[in-house]
Design a protein around this motif. Structure first.
Motif, short mmCIF file in Angstrom:
data_model
loop_
_atom_site.label_atom_id
_atom_site.label_comp_id
_atom_site.label_asym_id
_atom_site.label_seq_id
_atom_site.Cartn_x
_atom_site.Cartn_y
_atom_site.Cartn_z
N THR A 1 -2.14 -11.00 -4.42
CA THR A 1 -1.46 -9.80 -3.98
C THR A 1 -1.38 -8.83 -5.15
O THR A 1 -1.45 -9.23 -6.32
N LEU A 2 -1.22 -7.56 -4.83
CA LEU A 2 -1.06 -6.57 -5.88
C LEU A 2 0.21 -6.85 -6.67
O LEU A 2 0.27 -6.63 -7.88
N GLY A 3 1.22 -7.38 -5.99
CA GLY A 3 2.46 -7.74 -6.67
C GLY A 3 2.26 -8.83 -7.70
O GLY A 3 2.93 -8.83 -8.75
N PHE B 1 6.18 -1.49 -4.13
CA PHE B 1 6.94 -2.71 -4.43
C PHE B 1 7.40 -3.42 -3.16
O PHE B 1 7.39 -4.64 -3.06
N GLU B 2 7.82 -2.64 -2.16
CA GLU B 2 8.46 -3.20 -0.98
C GLU B 2 7.48 -3.74 0.05
O GLU B 2 7.90 -4.20 1.12
N GLU B 3 6.18 -3.71 -0.24
CA GLU B 3 5.19 -4.21 0.71
C GLU B 3 4.39 -5.36 0.09
O GLU B 3 4.15 -5.38 -1.12
N LYS B 4 3.99 -6.29 0.93
CA LYS B 4 3.08 -7.35 0.48
C LYS B 4 1.66 -6.83 0.66
O LYS B 4 1.17 -6.72 1.78
N TYR C 1 -11.51 -6.20 -0.87
CA TYR C 1 -11.01 -5.95 0.48
C TYR C 1 -9.49 -5.86 0.42
O TYR C 1 -8.83 -6.57 -0.36
N ILE C 2 -8.90 -5.02 1.26
CA ILE C 2 -7.45 -4.94 1.38
C ILE C 2 -7.08 -5.21 2.83
O ILE C 2 -7.86 -4.95 3.74
N GLN C 3 -5.88 -5.74 3.01
CA GLN C 3 -5.42 -6.11 4.36
C GLN C 3 -4.33 -5.14 4.80
O GLN C 3 -3.41 -4.83 4.04
N GLY C 4 -4.47 -4.63 6.01
CA GLY C 4 -3.48 -3.71 6.54
C GLY C 4 -2.13 -4.36 6.70
O GLY C 4 -2.02 -5.54 7.04
#
Length: 532
Positions: A119-121, A87-90, A51-54
Protein backbone atom coordinates in the motif's frame (compact mmCIF):
# COMPACT_ATOMS: atom_id res chain seq x y z
CA UNK A 1 15.59 -14.56 -23.03
CA UNK A 2 14.62 -15.41 -19.45
CA UNK A 3 11.87 -17.96 -18.94
CA UNK A 4 9.65 -18.56 -15.95
CA UNK A 5 11.57 -21.71 -15.19
CA UNK A 6 14.81 -19.75 -14.85
CA UNK A 7 13.31 -17.20 -12.49
CA UNK A 8 13.72 -17.73 -8.75
CA UNK A 9 11.12 -15.66 -6.85
CA UNK A 10 12.58 -16.52 -3.46
CA UNK A 11 15.77 -14.65 -4.34
CA UNK A 12 14.29 -11.82 -6.37
CA UNK A 13 13.26 -8.55 -4.79
CA UNK A 14 11.68 -5.27 -5.78
CA UNK A 15 12.64 -2.13 -3.87
CA UNK A 16 10.16 0.74 -3.96
CA UNK A 17 11.24 4.05 -2.53
CA UNK A 18 9.00 7.05 -1.92
CA UNK A 19 10.04 10.67 -1.71
CA UNK A 20 7.31 12.98 -0.42
CA UNK A 21 7.54 16.38 -2.05
CA UNK A 22 7.86 19.60 -0.05
CA UNK A 23 5.98 20.51 2.07
CA UNK A 24 6.04 17.11 3.81
CA UNK A 25 2.28 16.46 3.76
CA UNK A 26 1.67 17.61 0.19
CA UNK A 27 -0.19 14.69 -1.35
CA UNK A 28 2.22 13.72 -4.11
CA UNK A 29 4.79 10.96 -4.12
CA UNK A 30 7.64 10.09 -6.45
CA UNK A 31 8.37 6.40 -6.82
CA UNK A 32 11.69 5.17 -8.26
CA UNK A 33 12.45 1.42 -8.26
CA UNK A 34 15.35 -0.95 -7.82
CA UNK A 35 15.13 -4.61 -8.77
CA UNK A 36 17.51 -7.44 -7.94
CA UNK A 37 17.63 -10.95 -9.36
CA UNK A 38 19.54 -13.87 -7.88
CA UNK A 39 20.55 -16.38 -9.10
CA UNK A 40 20.89 -14.58 -12.44
CA UNK A 41 18.78 -15.70 -15.37
CA UNK A 42 19.69 -14.61 -18.89
CA UNK A 43 17.70 -11.39 -18.69
CA UNK A 44 17.56 -8.99 -21.62
CA UNK A 45 15.05 -6.23 -20.95
CA UNK A 46 13.03 -5.52 -17.81
CA UNK A 47 9.99 -3.31 -17.26
CA UNK A 48 7.82 -2.75 -14.17
CA UNK A 49 4.10 -2.02 -14.56
CA UNK A 50 2.34 -0.19 -11.73
CA UNK A 51 -1.35 -0.89 -11.09
CA UNK A 52 -3.61 0.91 -8.62
CA UNK A 53 -6.87 -0.34 -7.16
CA UNK A 54 -9.97 1.82 -7.00
CA UNK A 55 -11.28 2.64 -3.52
CA UNK A 56 -14.14 0.32 -2.60
CA UNK A 57 -13.63 -1.91 -5.65
CA UNK A 58 -11.59 -4.98 -6.53
CA UNK A 59 -10.63 -3.77 -10.00
CA UNK A 60 -7.02 -2.95 -10.86
CA UNK A 61 -6.10 -0.43 -13.54
CA UNK A 62 -2.72 0.26 -15.04
CA UNK A 63 -1.24 3.54 -13.80
CA UNK A 64 2.06 3.55 -15.67
CA UNK A 65 5.20 1.71 -16.74
CA UNK A 66 8.87 2.26 -16.13
CA UNK A 67 11.32 2.55 -18.96
CA UNK A 68 12.80 -0.69 -20.31
CA UNK A 69 16.24 -1.48 -18.87
CA UNK A 70 18.55 -3.58 -21.06
CA UNK A 71 21.12 -6.24 -20.17
CA UNK A 72 21.26 -6.05 -16.38
CA UNK A 73 20.17 -8.22 -13.49
CA UNK A 74 19.89 -5.22 -11.16
CA UNK A 75 17.95 -2.55 -13.05
CA UNK A 76 17.61 0.84 -11.35
CA UNK A 77 14.66 2.59 -12.95
CA UNK A 78 14.67 6.34 -13.40
CA UNK A 79 11.08 7.05 -14.42
CA UNK A 80 9.02 8.32 -11.48
CA UNK A 81 5.30 7.98 -10.81
CA UNK A 82 3.44 10.86 -9.19
CA UNK A 83 0.54 9.68 -7.04
CA UNK A 84 -1.93 11.56 -4.90
CA UNK A 85 -1.49 10.40 -1.31
CA UNK A 86 -4.44 10.27 1.09
CA UNK A 87 -3.74 9.22 4.67
CA UNK A 88 -7.38 8.28 5.28
CA UNK A 89 -7.60 5.83 2.36
CA UNK A 90 -6.12 2.39 1.82
CA UNK A 91 -4.34 2.85 -1.51
CA UNK A 92 -3.40 -0.59 -2.83
CA UNK A 93 -0.51 -0.86 -5.30
CA UNK A 94 0.56 -3.79 -7.47
CA UNK A 95 3.88 -4.07 -9.27
CA UNK A 96 4.20 -6.55 -12.15
CA UNK A 97 7.64 -7.28 -13.60
CA UNK A 98 8.05 -8.44 -17.21
CA UNK A 99 10.88 -9.49 -19.48
CA UNK A 100 10.35 -7.59 -22.74
CA UNK A 101 11.09 -9.66 -25.83
CA UNK A 102 9.39 -7.65 -28.60
CA UNK A 103 8.24 -4.14 -29.46
CA UNK A 104 4.60 -4.90 -28.71
CA UNK A 105 2.89 -2.51 -26.27
CA UNK A 106 0.55 -5.34 -25.24
CA UNK A 107 2.05 -6.37 -21.90
CA UNK A 108 0.49 -9.84 -22.07
CA UNK A 109 2.75 -10.60 -25.05
CA UNK A 110 5.82 -10.48 -22.81
CA UNK A 111 7.16 -12.93 -20.23
CA UNK A 112 5.72 -12.38 -16.77
CA UNK A 113 8.52 -12.66 -14.17
CA UNK A 114 6.71 -11.90 -10.95
CA UNK A 115 4.68 -9.41 -8.94
CA UNK A 116 4.30 -7.95 -5.48
CA UNK A 117 1.74 -5.89 -3.58
CA UNK A 118 1.91 -3.11 -1.00
CA UNK A 119 0.00 0.00 0.00
CA UNK A 120 1.07 3.59 -0.43
CA UNK A 121 0.74 3.89 3.34
CA UNK A 122 3.36 1.17 3.82
CA UNK A 123 5.87 3.21 1.80
CA UNK A 124 5.07 6.45 3.62
CA UNK A 125 4.98 4.71 6.99
CA UNK A 126 8.37 3.05 6.56
CA UNK A 127 11.11 4.67 8.63
CA UNK A 128 13.30 4.83 5.52
CA UNK A 129 10.47 5.56 3.03
CA UNK A 130 11.32 2.28 1.33
CA UNK A 131 9.65 -1.09 0.87
CA UNK A 132 11.55 -4.21 -0.16
CA UNK A 133 9.37 -7.09 -1.28
CA UNK A 134 9.88 -10.54 -2.74
CA UNK A 135 8.35 -11.07 -6.14
CA UNK A 136 6.00 -14.00 -6.48
CA UNK A 137 6.02 -15.83 -9.76
CA UNK A 138 4.85 -19.36 -10.43
CA UNK A 139 2.85 -19.84 -7.23
CA UNK A 140 1.17 -23.21 -6.86
CA UNK A 141 -1.95 -23.15 -4.71
CA UNK A 142 -3.18 -26.23 -2.86
CA UNK A 143 -6.82 -26.15 -1.84
CA UNK A 144 -9.45 -28.43 -0.42
CA UNK A 145 -13.16 -27.66 -0.21
CA UNK A 146 -16.21 -29.29 1.30
CA UNK A 147 -19.96 -28.66 1.03
CA UNK A 148 -22.92 -28.91 3.35
CA UNK A 149 -26.61 -29.58 2.64
CA UNK A 150 -26.46 -29.39 -1.15
CA UNK A 151 -29.69 -29.87 -3.08
CA UNK A 152 -30.76 -33.45 -3.76
CA UNK A 153 -30.80 -34.09 -7.52
CA UNK A 154 -30.93 -37.88 -7.96
CA UNK A 155 -34.28 -39.70 -7.76
CA UNK A 156 -32.86 -42.92 -6.28
CA UNK A 157 -30.07 -41.33 -4.30
CA UNK A 158 -28.78 -37.99 -3.12
CA UNK A 159 -26.36 -36.15 -5.44
CA UNK A 160 -22.98 -36.80 -7.03
CA UNK A 161 -21.48 -33.31 -6.70
CA UNK A 162 -18.37 -31.81 -8.29
CA UNK A 163 -17.00 -28.26 -8.63
CA UNK A 164 -15.96 -26.29 -11.72
CA UNK A 165 -13.69 -23.24 -11.28
CA UNK A 166 -13.69 -20.34 -13.76
CA UNK A 167 -11.28 -17.43 -14.11
CA UNK A 168 -12.86 -14.11 -15.10
CA UNK A 169 -11.56 -12.31 -18.18
CA UNK A 170 -11.24 -8.60 -18.89
CA UNK A 171 -14.21 -8.71 -21.28
CA UNK A 172 -16.55 -10.12 -18.63
CA UNK A 173 -16.44 -13.72 -19.86
CA UNK A 174 -15.22 -16.73 -17.88
CA UNK A 175 -12.65 -19.42 -18.72
CA UNK A 176 -12.72 -22.84 -17.06
CA UNK A 177 -9.49 -23.52 -15.16
CA UNK A 178 -10.18 -26.51 -12.88
CA UNK A 179 -12.68 -29.28 -12.24
CA UNK A 180 -12.75 -31.42 -9.09
CA UNK A 181 -13.46 -35.13 -8.92
CA UNK A 182 -17.01 -36.41 -8.40
CA UNK A 183 -18.01 -37.47 -4.88
CA UNK A 184 -20.78 -40.06 -5.16
CA UNK A 185 -24.12 -40.14 -3.35
CA UNK A 186 -23.80 -37.39 -0.75
CA UNK A 187 -25.12 -33.93 0.02
CA UNK A 188 -22.11 -33.18 2.23
CA UNK A 189 -19.10 -33.92 0.00
CA UNK A 190 -15.46 -33.43 0.94
CA UNK A 191 -13.35 -33.13 -2.20
CA UNK A 192 -9.73 -34.23 -2.37
CA UNK A 193 -7.03 -31.52 -2.11
CA UNK A 194 -5.90 -30.25 -5.51
CA UNK A 195 -3.13 -28.02 -6.82
CA UNK A 196 -3.40 -25.29 -9.44
CA UNK A 197 -1.04 -22.53 -10.64
CA UNK A 198 -2.23 -19.26 -9.11
CA UNK A 199 -1.76 -17.54 -12.46
CA UNK A 200 -4.18 -20.02 -14.08
CA UNK A 201 -6.74 -19.23 -11.39
CA UNK A 202 -6.52 -15.42 -11.42
CA UNK A 203 -3.89 -14.35 -13.98
CA UNK A 204 -1.75 -12.96 -11.17
CA UNK A 205 -4.52 -10.64 -9.92
CA UNK A 206 -5.36 -11.90 -6.42
CA UNK A 207 -8.61 -9.88 -6.36
CA UNK A 208 -9.89 -11.06 -9.75
CA UNK A 209 -13.30 -12.74 -9.57
CA UNK A 210 -13.25 -16.54 -9.46
CA UNK A 211 -16.60 -18.21 -10.20
CA UNK A 212 -17.34 -21.71 -8.93
CA UNK A 213 -20.22 -23.81 -10.25
CA UNK A 214 -21.57 -26.82 -8.34
CA UNK A 215 -22.97 -29.69 -10.42
CA UNK A 216 -24.57 -33.07 -9.87
CA UNK A 217 -22.81 -35.59 -12.11
CA UNK A 218 -24.90 -37.65 -14.56
CA UNK A 219 -23.59 -40.64 -16.49
CA UNK A 220 -24.90 -39.32 -19.82
CA UNK A 221 -23.04 -36.00 -19.42
CA UNK A 222 -26.15 -33.87 -18.85
CA UNK A 223 -24.95 -32.76 -15.45
CA UNK A 224 -27.53 -30.99 -13.23
CA UNK A 225 -26.71 -27.46 -12.12
CA UNK A 226 -26.97 -27.12 -8.33
CA UNK A 227 -25.77 -23.54 -7.90
CA UNK A 228 -22.82 -21.14 -7.98
CA UNK A 229 -20.83 -18.65 -5.94
CA UNK A 230 -18.04 -16.15 -6.56
CA UNK A 231 -14.86 -15.45 -4.64
CA UNK A 232 -11.23 -14.47 -5.33
CA UNK A 233 -7.86 -16.09 -4.81
CA UNK A 234 -7.08 -13.63 -2.02
CA UNK A 235 -10.21 -14.78 -0.15
CA UNK A 236 -9.58 -18.47 -0.86
CA UNK A 237 -5.97 -18.20 0.32
CA UNK A 238 -7.10 -17.20 3.82
CA UNK A 239 -7.99 -20.82 4.42
CA UNK A 240 -10.56 -22.18 6.83
CA UNK A 241 -12.49 -19.41 8.60
CA UNK A 242 -16.01 -18.09 9.05
CA UNK A 243 -15.35 -15.74 6.12
CA UNK A 244 -14.63 -18.62 3.74
CA UNK A 245 -18.10 -20.17 3.78
CA UNK A 246 -20.04 -19.48 0.58
CA UNK A 247 -23.74 -19.78 -0.13
CA UNK A 248 -24.44 -21.85 -3.24
CA UNK A 249 -27.17 -19.98 -5.11
CA UNK A 250 -29.34 -21.15 -8.02
CA UNK A 251 -30.64 -18.01 -9.82
CA UNK A 252 -33.62 -19.84 -11.35
CA UNK A 253 -34.76 -21.22 -7.99
CA UNK A 254 -34.22 -17.85 -6.34
CA UNK A 255 -36.46 -16.20 -8.93
CA UNK A 256 -39.26 -18.75 -8.60
CA UNK A 257 -39.39 -19.50 -4.87
CA UNK A 258 -40.06 -16.68 -2.42
CA UNK A 259 -38.77 -18.68 0.56
CA UNK A 260 -35.63 -19.87 -1.23
CA UNK A 261 -32.50 -19.36 0.89
CA UNK A 262 -29.73 -21.30 -0.86
CA UNK A 263 -28.83 -24.67 -2.34
CA UNK A 264 -26.24 -25.45 0.30
CA UNK A 265 -22.88 -24.01 1.32
CA UNK A 266 -19.27 -24.61 0.28
CA UNK A 267 -16.39 -24.11 2.72
CA UNK A 268 -12.62 -23.89 2.33
CA UNK A 269 -10.95 -26.62 4.38
CA UNK A 270 -7.34 -26.07 3.30
CA UNK A 271 -5.51 -23.37 1.36
CA UNK A 272 -1.73 -23.33 0.94
CA UNK A 273 0.64 -21.61 -1.47
CA UNK A 274 4.15 -22.73 -2.35
CA UNK A 275 5.32 -19.12 -2.57
CA UNK A 276 3.31 -16.68 -0.50
CA UNK A 277 3.83 -12.95 0.05
CA UNK A 278 5.13 -12.10 3.48
CA UNK A 279 3.10 -9.41 4.49
CA UNK A 280 1.85 2.37 16.39
CA UNK A 281 -2.17 2.63 16.11
CA UNK A 282 -1.49 1.40 19.55
CA UNK A 283 -4.69 0.31 21.26
CA UNK A 284 -7.97 -0.88 19.79
CA UNK A 285 -10.86 -1.02 22.22
CA UNK A 286 -14.10 -2.78 21.42
CA UNK A 287 -17.30 -2.04 23.30
CA UNK A 288 -19.05 -5.40 23.63
CA UNK A 289 -22.72 -4.37 23.37
CA UNK A 290 -25.46 -6.40 25.04
CA UNK A 291 -27.04 -9.21 23.06
CA UNK A 292 -26.34 -12.86 22.33
CA UNK A 293 -23.74 -13.01 19.51
CA UNK A 294 -25.34 -16.21 18.22
CA UNK A 295 -28.60 -14.37 17.49
CA UNK A 296 -29.13 -12.19 14.38
CA UNK A 297 -30.58 -9.43 16.59
CA UNK A 298 -27.19 -8.85 18.24
CA UNK A 299 -24.80 -6.23 16.87
CA UNK A 300 -22.11 -8.86 17.48
CA UNK A 301 -23.89 -11.57 15.50
CA UNK A 302 -21.30 -13.97 14.11
CA UNK A 303 -22.75 -14.38 10.62
CA UNK A 304 -20.81 -17.09 8.74
CA UNK A 305 -21.29 -15.23 5.44
CA UNK A 306 -20.40 -11.63 6.26
CA UNK A 307 -18.80 -9.45 8.91
CA UNK A 308 -20.86 -7.68 11.54
CA UNK A 309 -20.57 -3.91 11.85
CA UNK A 310 -18.07 -4.10 14.72
CA UNK A 311 -15.70 -6.21 12.61
CA UNK A 312 -16.26 -4.01 9.55
CA UNK A 313 -15.40 -0.84 11.48
CA UNK A 314 -12.29 -2.40 13.02
CA UNK A 315 -11.06 -3.76 9.70
CA UNK A 316 -11.81 -0.53 7.80
CA UNK A 317 -9.86 1.71 10.17
CA UNK A 318 -7.24 -0.80 11.28
CA UNK A 319 -6.04 -1.86 7.85
CA UNK A 320 -5.09 1.73 7.05
CA UNK A 321 -3.61 2.68 10.42
CA UNK A 322 -1.50 -0.48 10.66
CA UNK A 323 0.69 0.65 7.75
CA UNK A 324 2.12 3.31 10.07
CA UNK A 325 2.86 0.92 12.93
CA UNK A 326 6.37 -0.53 12.98
CA UNK A 327 5.77 -3.90 14.66
CA UNK A 328 2.10 -4.56 13.72
CA UNK A 329 1.35 -5.60 17.31
CA UNK A 330 -1.92 -4.20 18.64
CA UNK A 331 -3.05 -4.45 22.27
CA UNK A 332 -6.81 -5.06 21.95
CA UNK A 333 -9.32 -4.81 24.76
CA UNK A 334 -13.02 -5.18 25.33
CA UNK A 335 -15.08 -3.39 27.96
CA UNK A 336 -18.53 -4.04 29.35
CA UNK A 337 -18.55 -7.81 30.02
CA UNK A 338 -18.58 -10.45 32.74
CA UNK A 339 -15.44 -12.57 32.63
CA UNK A 340 -15.07 -16.25 33.46
CA UNK A 341 -14.83 -18.01 35.79
CA UNK A 342 -16.41 -15.80 38.49
CA UNK A 343 -18.42 -13.36 36.32
CA UNK A 344 -16.45 -10.27 37.39
CA UNK A 345 -17.41 -7.15 35.39
CA UNK A 346 -14.50 -5.61 33.50
CA UNK A 347 -14.11 -2.37 31.54
CA UNK A 348 -10.70 -3.26 30.09
CA UNK A 349 -10.02 -6.94 29.47
CA UNK A 350 -7.62 -8.30 26.79
CA UNK A 351 -9.51 -9.86 23.91
CA UNK A 352 -6.91 -12.63 23.64
CA UNK A 353 -7.37 -13.46 27.38
CA UNK A 354 -3.64 -12.92 27.99
CA UNK A 355 -3.25 -10.29 30.73
CA UNK A 356 0.55 -10.41 30.43
CA UNK A 357 0.60 -9.85 26.66
CA UNK A 358 -2.60 -8.39 25.17
CA UNK A 359 -0.94 -7.84 21.78
CA UNK A 360 -2.54 -9.25 18.65
CA UNK A 361 -0.57 -9.74 15.44
CA UNK A 362 -2.04 -7.46 12.79
CA UNK A 363 -5.66 -6.47 12.36
CA UNK A 364 -6.52 -10.06 11.38
CA UNK A 365 -5.18 -11.11 14.78
CA UNK A 366 -7.40 -8.53 16.49
CA UNK A 367 -10.43 -9.84 14.60
CA UNK A 368 -9.65 -13.42 15.59
CA UNK A 369 -9.31 -12.41 19.24
CA UNK A 370 -12.57 -10.44 19.04
CA UNK A 371 -14.56 -13.40 17.71
CA UNK A 372 -12.96 -15.73 20.23
CA UNK A 373 -13.86 -13.40 23.12
CA UNK A 374 -17.52 -13.42 22.05
CA UNK A 375 -17.53 -17.16 22.74
CA UNK A 376 -16.05 -16.86 26.24
CA UNK A 377 -17.39 -13.69 27.91
CA UNK A 378 -20.90 -12.57 28.84
CA UNK A 379 -21.69 -9.15 27.40
CA UNK A 380 -22.71 -6.75 30.14
CA UNK A 381 -22.99 -3.05 31.03
CA UNK A 382 -22.46 -0.32 32.04
CA UNK A 383 -20.38 1.39 29.34
CA UNK A 384 -17.63 3.49 30.87
CA UNK A 385 -15.36 5.33 28.44
CA UNK A 386 -13.10 7.11 30.93
CA UNK A 387 -11.06 4.06 32.08
CA UNK A 388 -10.17 3.23 28.48
CA UNK A 389 -9.14 6.78 27.57
CA UNK A 390 -7.14 7.17 30.78
CA UNK A 391 -5.30 3.90 30.16
CA UNK A 392 -4.13 5.05 26.72
CA UNK A 393 -3.33 8.50 28.11
CA UNK A 394 -0.97 6.94 30.67
CA UNK A 395 0.93 5.23 27.86
CA UNK A 396 1.02 8.43 25.78
CA UNK A 397 2.30 10.45 28.76
CA UNK A 398 5.44 8.29 28.81
CA UNK A 399 6.39 9.21 25.21
CA UNK A 400 6.04 12.95 24.57
CA UNK A 401 9.15 13.49 22.41
CA UNK A 402 7.29 13.01 19.13
CA UNK A 403 8.64 9.51 18.47
CA UNK A 404 5.20 7.93 18.96
CA UNK A 405 1.59 9.01 18.46
CA UNK A 406 -1.29 7.01 19.89
CA UNK A 407 -4.64 6.41 18.20
CA UNK A 408 -7.45 4.91 20.27
CA UNK A 409 -10.28 3.31 18.31
CA UNK A 410 -13.52 2.81 20.26
CA UNK A 411 -16.49 1.00 18.70
CA UNK A 412 -19.72 1.38 20.65
CA UNK A 413 -23.49 1.22 20.48
CA UNK A 414 -23.64 4.77 21.85
CA UNK A 415 -24.89 4.20 25.38
CA UNK A 416 -22.34 6.01 27.58
CA UNK A 417 -22.59 5.81 31.38
CA UNK A 418 -19.81 8.13 32.61
CA UNK A 419 -20.04 11.32 30.52
CA UNK A 420 -18.62 13.62 33.24
CA UNK A 421 -15.55 11.42 33.79
CA UNK A 422 -15.13 10.96 30.04
CA UNK A 423 -15.06 14.73 29.44
CA UNK A 424 -12.36 15.07 32.10
CA UNK A 425 -10.37 12.25 30.46
CA UNK A 426 -10.61 13.90 27.02
CA UNK A 427 -9.52 17.31 28.35
CA UNK A 428 -6.50 15.72 30.06
CA UNK A 429 -5.61 13.63 26.99
CA UNK A 430 -5.74 16.65 24.66
CA UNK A 431 -2.28 17.73 25.84
CA UNK A 432 -0.79 14.33 25.00
CA UNK A 433 0.29 12.72 21.67
CA UNK A 434 -2.96 10.87 21.08
CA UNK A 435 -6.25 10.93 19.18
CA UNK A 436 -9.54 9.17 19.87
CA UNK A 437 -11.73 7.69 17.13
CA UNK A 438 -15.27 6.69 18.10
CA UNK A 439 -17.41 4.69 15.68
CA UNK A 440 -21.07 4.33 16.61
CA UNK A 441 -22.82 1.18 15.42
CA UNK A 442 -26.48 0.26 15.50
CA UNK A 443 -29.64 2.41 15.58
CA UNK A 444 -29.01 4.24 18.89
CA UNK A 445 -29.11 8.02 19.32
CA UNK A 446 -25.56 9.36 19.43
CA UNK A 447 -26.13 12.83 20.88
CA UNK A 448 -23.64 12.21 23.68
CA UNK A 449 -20.98 11.12 21.20
CA UNK A 450 -21.49 14.31 19.17
CA UNK A 451 -20.79 16.28 22.33
CA UNK A 452 -17.36 14.67 22.64
CA UNK A 453 -16.45 15.52 19.03
CA UNK A 454 -15.13 19.06 19.42
CA UNK A 455 -15.40 20.25 15.82
CA UNK A 456 -17.71 23.13 16.73
CA UNK A 457 -17.45 23.46 20.52
CA UNK A 458 -14.26 22.26 22.22
CA UNK A 459 -14.81 19.76 25.05
CA UNK A 460 -14.47 21.29 28.51
CA UNK A 461 -14.49 20.16 32.13
CA UNK A 462 -15.14 22.51 35.07
CA UNK A 463 -14.15 25.54 33.02
CA UNK A 464 -10.99 23.93 31.58
CA UNK A 465 -11.10 23.68 27.79
CA UNK A 466 -9.33 20.90 25.86
CA UNK A 467 -6.04 22.10 24.42
CA UNK A 468 -6.73 20.40 21.08
CA UNK A 469 -9.64 18.72 19.33
CA UNK A 470 -8.61 15.05 19.53
CA UNK A 471 -11.96 13.23 19.20
CA UNK A 472 -13.53 12.21 15.89
CA UNK A 473 -16.95 10.56 16.00
CA UNK A 474 -18.98 9.07 13.14
CA UNK A 475 -22.09 6.84 13.10
CA UNK A 476 -21.40 3.83 10.87
CA UNK A 477 -24.97 3.74 9.58
CA UNK A 478 -24.32 6.94 7.59
CA UNK A 479 -21.74 5.07 5.49
CA UNK A 480 -23.53 1.79 4.77
CA UNK A 481 -23.83 1.21 1.02
CA UNK A 482 -27.47 0.61 0.10
CA UNK A 483 -26.55 -2.14 -2.36
CA UNK A 484 -24.86 -4.11 0.43
CA UNK A 485 -21.29 -3.56 -0.79
CA UNK A 486 -19.28 -4.02 2.42
CA UNK A 487 -15.98 -3.02 0.79
CA UNK A 488 -17.43 0.32 -0.29
CA UNK A 489 -19.05 0.88 3.11
CA UNK A 490 -15.73 0.29 4.87
CA UNK A 491 -13.85 2.58 2.48
CA UNK A 492 -16.33 5.40 3.06
CA UNK A 493 -16.10 4.99 6.82
CA UNK A 494 -12.29 4.95 6.91
CA UNK A 495 -12.01 7.98 4.63
CA UNK A 496 -14.15 10.13 6.91
CA UNK A 497 -13.10 8.85 10.32
CA UNK A 498 -9.36 9.16 9.62
CA UNK A 499 -9.49 12.50 7.80
CA UNK A 500 -8.64 14.56 10.91
CA UNK A 501 -5.75 12.41 12.22
CA UNK A 502 -2.93 14.08 10.20
CA UNK A 503 -3.97 17.57 11.37
CA UNK A 504 -4.34 16.37 14.96
CA UNK A 505 -0.85 14.86 14.86
CA UNK A 506 0.60 18.05 13.36
CA UNK A 507 -1.15 20.24 15.91
CA UNK A 508 0.52 18.33 18.76
CA UNK A 509 3.97 18.39 17.13
CA UNK A 510 3.77 22.12 16.37
CA UNK A 511 2.51 22.96 19.85
CA UNK A 512 5.58 21.24 21.30
CA UNK A 513 8.04 22.60 18.72
CA UNK A 514 8.89 19.10 17.47
CA UNK A 515 10.46 19.12 14.00
CA UNK A 516 10.26 16.19 11.52
CA UNK A 517 13.27 13.93 11.70
CA UNK A 518 15.25 13.42 8.47
CA UNK A 519 14.62 10.11 6.71
CA UNK A 520 17.26 7.43 7.19
CA UNK A 521 19.30 6.79 4.06
CA UNK A 522 19.84 3.15 3.12
CA UNK A 523 21.24 1.36 0.11
CA UNK A 524 19.11 -1.58 -1.11
CA UNK A 525 20.87 -4.91 -0.77
CA UNK A 526 19.65 -8.40 -1.71
CA UNK A 527 17.83 -10.18 1.08
CA UNK A 528 15.70 -13.25 1.47
CA UNK A 529 12.71 -11.66 3.16
CA UNK A 530 10.40 -8.74 2.55
CA UNK A 531 11.33 -5.59 4.42
CA UNK A 532 8.71 -2.98 5.22
Amino acid sequence: MASIGDFDPLNSMLFVQGFPSVPYLKKHLFLPFSFLLSPPPCLRCTVVVLYIQGVGTKEWREFGRTEVIDNTLNPDFVRKFVLDYFFEEKQNLRFDVYNVDSRSSNISKHDFLGQTFCTLGEIIGSTVSQVAAHLTSSDIATMQLCANKLDKKDFFGKSDPFLVFYRSNEDGTFTICHKTEVVKNTLNPVWQPFTIPVRALCNGDYDRTVKVDVYDWDRDGSHDFIGEFTTSYRELSRGQSQFNVYEVLNPKKKGKKKKYINSGTVSVVLSLSSCQLCHNFDLAKLRLANGNPSQPTSLHYMNPYQMNTYAMALKAVGEIIQDYDSDKLFPAYGFGAKLPPDGKISHAFPLNSDTENPNCVGIEGVLEAYFQSLRTVQLYGPTNFAPVINQVARSAADVTDGSQYFVLLMITDGVISDMVQTKEAVVNAASLPMSVIIVGVGPAEFDAMEELDGDEVRVSFRGRIAERDIVQFVPFRDYIDRSGNQVLSMARLAKDVLAEIPDQLLSYMKSRGIEPRPALETTPTPARYMRI
